[in-house]
Write a protein that holds these residues in place. Structure first.
Motif, PDB file in Angstrom:
ATOM      1  N   THR A 173       4.148   8.027  -3.784  1.00 50.28           N
ATOM      2  CA  THR A 173       3.858   9.269  -3.050  1.00 50.28           C
ATOM      3  C   THR A 173       2.772  10.057  -3.788  1.00 50.28           C
ATOM      4  O   THR A 173       1.820  10.548  -3.166  1.00 50.28           O
ATOM      5  CB  THR A 173       5.132  10.127  -2.911  1.00 50.28           C
ATOM      6  OG1 THR A 173       6.123   9.368  -2.226  1.00 50.28           O
ATOM      7  CG2 THR A 173       4.854  11.399  -2.128  1.00 50.28           C
ATOM      8  N   THR A 196       3.337   7.451   1.962  1.00 46.02           N
ATOM      9  CA  THR A 196       2.177   8.164   2.510  1.00 46.02           C
ATOM     10  C   THR A 196       2.626   9.280   3.453  1.00 46.02           C
ATOM     11  O   THR A 196       2.071  10.380   3.424  1.00 46.02           O
ATOM     12  CB  THR A 196       1.228   7.183   3.222  1.00 46.02           C
ATOM     13  OG1 THR A 196       0.817   6.193   2.264  1.00 46.02           O
ATOM     14  CG2 THR A 196      -0.005   7.876   3.750  1.00 46.02           C
ATOM     15  N   ALA A 228      -4.387   8.414   4.455  1.00 53.97           N
ATOM     16  CA  ALA A 228      -5.113   9.082   3.358  1.00 53.97           C
ATOM     17  C   ALA A 228      -6.619   9.171   3.659  1.00 53.97           C
ATOM     18  O   ALA A 228      -7.196  10.257   3.543  1.00 53.97           O
ATOM     19  CB  ALA A 228      -4.836   8.392   2.030  1.00 53.97           C
ATOM     20  N   ALA A 232      -0.528   8.396  -3.238  1.00 59.30           N
ATOM     21  CA  ALA A 232      -1.056   8.673  -1.890  1.00 59.30           C
ATOM     22  C   ALA A 232      -1.584  10.106  -1.810  1.00 59.30           C
ATOM     23  O   ALA A 232      -2.626  10.373  -1.203  1.00 59.30           O
ATOM     24  CB  ALA A 232       0.040   8.443  -0.845  1.00 59.30           C
ATOM     25  N   ASN A 288       0.299   3.920   8.392  1.00 64.27           N
ATOM     26  CA  ASN A 288      -0.213   4.849   7.377  1.00 64.27           C
ATOM     27  C   ASN A 288      -1.103   4.192   6.331  1.00 64.27           C
ATOM     28  O   ASN A 288      -1.951   4.853   5.742  1.00 64.27           O
ATOM     29  CB  ASN A 288       0.945   5.569   6.678  1.00 64.27           C
ATOM     30  CG  ASN A 288       1.549   6.656   7.549  1.00 64.27           C
ATOM     31  OD1 ASN A 288       0.917   7.124   8.484  1.00 64.27           O
ATOM     32  ND2 ASN A 288       2.770   7.058   7.239  1.00 64.27           N
ATOM     33  N   VAL A 289      -0.882   2.903   6.076  1.00 68.87           N
ATOM     34  CA  VAL A 289      -1.756   2.222   5.105  1.00 68.87           C
ATOM     35  C   VAL A 289      -2.860   1.425   5.810  1.00 68.87           C
ATOM     36  O   VAL A 289      -3.617   0.709   5.167  1.00 68.87           O
ATOM     37  CB  VAL A 289      -0.972   1.307   4.126  1.00 68.87           C
ATOM     38  CG1 VAL A 289       0.106   2.109   3.406  1.00 68.87           C
ATOM     39  CG2 VAL A 289      -0.382   0.095   4.819  1.00 68.87           C
TER      40      VAL A 289
END
Lengths: 406, 156
Positions: free
Chosen positions: A34, A131, B149, A37, B96-97
Motif C-alpha cells: 500500500t 492500490t 497509480a 502504491a 488497479n495494476v
C-alpha cells in the motif's frame, strides 16, 4: 425495504457508489505494498489519518532482516503520519478492529480478504487490495458496487459440542467457494440471538470463503452489551422486510462437528467420517478462532490432560492473551503441553513460525486449507476449537465429546 | 482497447496462494514474484505467461487479497485473464495494476489465439466470438492509463 448493505451504503443492489470510508486498515503484509502504491501515486497526502490503522500481525516479530526493514519503514510512516498503529504482538488486525473500534452502520475496509469479519457488528466491512487502499489513504473514498444479498436464516441453538466454526464451514459448503460471489451474506432469524459476539465474528470471518463481499449480523442486544464493555452505546438495527437473491435456512440444532478437507474450504464433512486421521500438528488461533472464548473452550477440554501431538495456540490479540493469563486459561493450556505463540496470524499463511513439513497433516482452526498454504507438501484440515482440542489429546482426528462445549 | 495472446487453459477456483505463495510476499522486489508465479501449480507455467492470455474457470483469484498475485501476472507479461467469474478483490486488484480481466465464457484450447475487444465487449477464442460482461467506464479508464497509480499521477 432494504438489506442492511443497502441501508449502510445508501443505494440499491447493483448501483455503484463512491463511499466515504469510516475506518481503513492494513497489516504489515499488505501495508508495504500500500505504501509503495501510495508513493507511486506521487505521495498524495492522507485525507483522514485519524481513520487509518496500520496493525502488524502477519510476520511478528520480524523473522529476518528483509522483513525487519520493511516493518521499520511502515512503523516510521505510521508514527510520522499520525496513523493508529499497533506493533508486533498487539494482535490480528480483524481482532483489534473488533475490540471497540468498528461500530454498527460504519463502512470499513481492510487490505485483507478477511476484513468481512467486522460485518458481525452490523457494519459494511470488506477487503480491498493495496492500490485501492492507497487511493483510500489519499482520498478517504472508494467506489463500491452495492451487493445483492443472500439471507442465511438461522433457527434453534447449538447442541453438544457444535460451535460457530461448524456453522461457518457448513454455510461455505452449502454455498460453494464462489456461491456468494459479489454478494453479501446476512445472518438473520431467531437463531442469531443465541450466538455470542465472538461466535458471530467467527461466522462472518468465513463469508469471503464463499466469495462474499461481506457477511453481516444486525446489531442487537448482544452487540450492544459487547460494545458497552468498550464504552460505546449503540442502538440495535431492526431488520426491514427485504428481497434476498437466495435464502438458506439452517437449524443450529441440526449441525454436527465438521472438518473441511484440503484443498477446499467448501468441503465440510462430519468429523465422524474421518475420525482417526493421523495428525502431525494442531493449530488453534487466527482471526477465525483465536479469541478469548476459543482459548477458554480449548482449555476446558485439555484441563488436567496432555496433548500427544505438537500443538500451537496463538491468542488473536494482546488483550486476549492478558485475559487468558488473568483467568488461568493460559496456564491450563501450557500445562497441557501446548506451545504459545505471539499474538498474530501465526503459521496460517505459511510465512512464519509453525510451518508444516512435506507430507505432514495439520488440524487448524483457521479459515484456509489451500495447497501448500502452511508449508510445501503439507495438508490442512479446518475444524472447530472443540474438535482441535479433542484431537490434540488423541493425536488423531477426534469427534469432540458432547459436554466439551459447555 | 484490443488485446491478443495465446491461450493458457486453467481450471476453476485458482486461488492467489497458488498464483504467488505466502512465502514469497515479504519483499518489494517484483522480480521475486515473477520468478515464483504459479510455482505450486505448475513450475513451468511462469515461463509461458509472456504474450499469453489465461482462460480459466470460475472464481479466478479467490482467497487472499494479496495484490502481489495480480502484479506477478502483469509483470510476467501476461496479456489478460478471461474467466466466467473472478474473486472480487482479485478483480479490482487486476484493474488497479493495469492487468485486463474479462468476465466471459471461452472454450479453451491451449495455444489458440484469443482476441479481446474491450470497446466492442467481445472475446474470440479459436475463432468463436462471445460477448463479455462490459467493464465500467471507470475501470476502462484505469486500464487505459496502465493502472490506478499512473491514472492518479496523470490527473494531478
Amino acid at each position: 425495504m432494504r438489506t442492511l448493505s443497502e441501508r449502510i451504503l445508501g443505494a440499491r443492489a447493483g448501483d455503484y457508489v463512491d463511499a466515504a470510508i469510516d475506518r481503513a486498515f492494513v497489516h504489515d503484509g499488505t501495508g508495504v505494498l500500500t505504501l509503495e502504491a501510495w508513493k507511486d501515486m506521487g505521495c498524495p497526502g492522507l485525507a483522514h489519518p485519524e481513520r487509518l490503522y496500520i496493525l502488524f500481525d502477519h510476520i511478528v516479530p520480524a523473522n529476518n532482516s528483509t522483513t525487519a526493514a520493511l516493518q521499520k519503514e511502515l512503523r516510521e510512516f505510521a508514527r510520522k503520519q499520525g496513523i493508529h498503529f499497533s506493533d508486533i504482538g498487539g494482535g490480528i488486525c480483524h481482532q483489534l478492529m473488533g475490540e471497540g473500534e468498528v461500530l454498527p452502520g460504519e463502512i470499513v475496509v481492510g487490505a485483507d480478504s478477511h476484513s468481512c469479519t467486522l460485518g458481525a457488528f452490523g457494519a459494511f466491512a470488506t477487503g480491498v487490495g493495496a492500490t485501492d487502499m492507497a487511493a483510500i489513504w489519499a482520498s478517504g473514498m472508494t467506489w463500491l458496487r452495492v451487493p445483492e444479498t443472500i439471507g442465511v436464516r438461522l433457527s434453534g441453538s447449538f447442541t453438544g459440542a457444535v460451535e460457530a466454526k461448524d456453522l461457518a464451514l457448513t454455510v461455505v459448503s452449502k454455498l460453494g467457494m464462489d456461491g456468494a460471489s459479489y454478494q453479501a451474506l446476512e445472518y438473520i432469524g431467531d437463531g442469531t440471538k443465541s450466538l455470542s459476539m465472538e461466535g458471530r465474528l467467527t461466522i462472518t470471518n468465513l463469508a469471503t470463503e464463499a466469495g462474499a463481499k461481506t457477511g453481516l449480523f444486525y446489531a442487537d442486544d448482544v452487540t450492544r452489551a459487547y460494545l458497552l464493555e468498550f464504552g460505546h452505546r449503540v442502538e440495535p438495527q431492526v431488520p426491514e422486510p427485504c428481497t434476498y437473491t437466495n435464502e438458506v435456512s439452517i437449524d443450529l440444532g441440526d449441525l454436527e462437528p465438521v472438518v473441511a478437507v484440503p484443498p477446499r474450504v467448501d468441503s465440510a464433512r462430519p468429523v465422524e467420517s474421518l475420525e482417526g486421521l493421523h495428525l502431525d500438528q494442531v493449530f488453534v488461533g487466527t482471526c477465525t478462532n483465536g479469541r478469548f472464548e476459543d482459548l477458554q473452550r480449548f482449555a476446558s477440554i485439555v484441563r488436567g490432560k496432555k496433548v500427544v501431538v505438537r500443538t500451537i495456540v496463538i491468542p488473536s490479540s494482546a488483550e486476549v492473551l492478558r485475559k487468558a493469563a488473568d483467568k488461568g486459561v493460559l496456564s491450563t493450556i501450557v500445562a497441557a503441553g501446548c506451545t504459545i505463540g505471539t499474538p498474530g496470524c501465526g503459521p496460517c499463511l505459511g510465512a512464519h513460525m509453525g510451518v508444516i513439513g512435506e507430507g505432514e497433516v495439520c488440524l487448524s482452526t483457521a479459515n484456509r486449507n489451500f495447497t501448500n498454504r502452511m508449508g510445501i507438501g503439507g495438508s490442512i484440515y479446518l475444524a472447530s476449537v472443540a474438535t482441535a482440542a479433542a484431537s490434540a489429546l488423541k493425536g488423531v482426528l477426534t469427534v469432540p465429546e458432547v459436554n466439551h462445549a459447555t | 482497447m484490443q488485446l491478443e495472446g495465446k491461450a493458457i487453459c486453467l481450471g476453476a477456483d485458482i486461488d492467489t496462494d497458488v498464483i504467488i505463495a505466502g512465502r514469497y510476499l515479504r519483499t518489494k522486489d517484483r522480480q521475486v514474484w515473477v520468478e515464483h508465479v504459479f510455482e505450486d501449480l505448475d513450475p513451468s507455467l511462469g515461463r509461458r505467461l509472456p504474450g499469453s492470455v489465461i482462460v480459466a474457470g470460475r472464481n479466478f483469484g479467490c482467497g487472499s487479497s494479496r495484490e502481489q498475485a495480480a502484479v506477478a501476472l502483469k509483470e510476467a507479461g501476461l496479456v489478460a485473464v478471461v474467466a466466467p467469474s473472478f474473486s472480487r478483490i482479485f478483480f479490482r486488484n487486476a484493474i488497479n495494476v493495469g492487468l485486463p480481466v474479462v468476465e466471459g465464457e471461452c472454450r479453451c484450447a491451449s495455444g489458440d489465439l484469443v482476441l479481446i475487444d474491450l470497446d466492442e465487449g467481445v472475446v474470440s477464442c479459436g475463432g468463436a466470438r462471445t460477448l463479455i460482461r462490459p467493464l465500467t467506464t471507470r475501470m476502462q479508464e484505469i486500464l487505459r492509463a496502465g493502472g490506478l497509480a499512473p491514472l492518479w499521477r496523470a490527473k494531478k
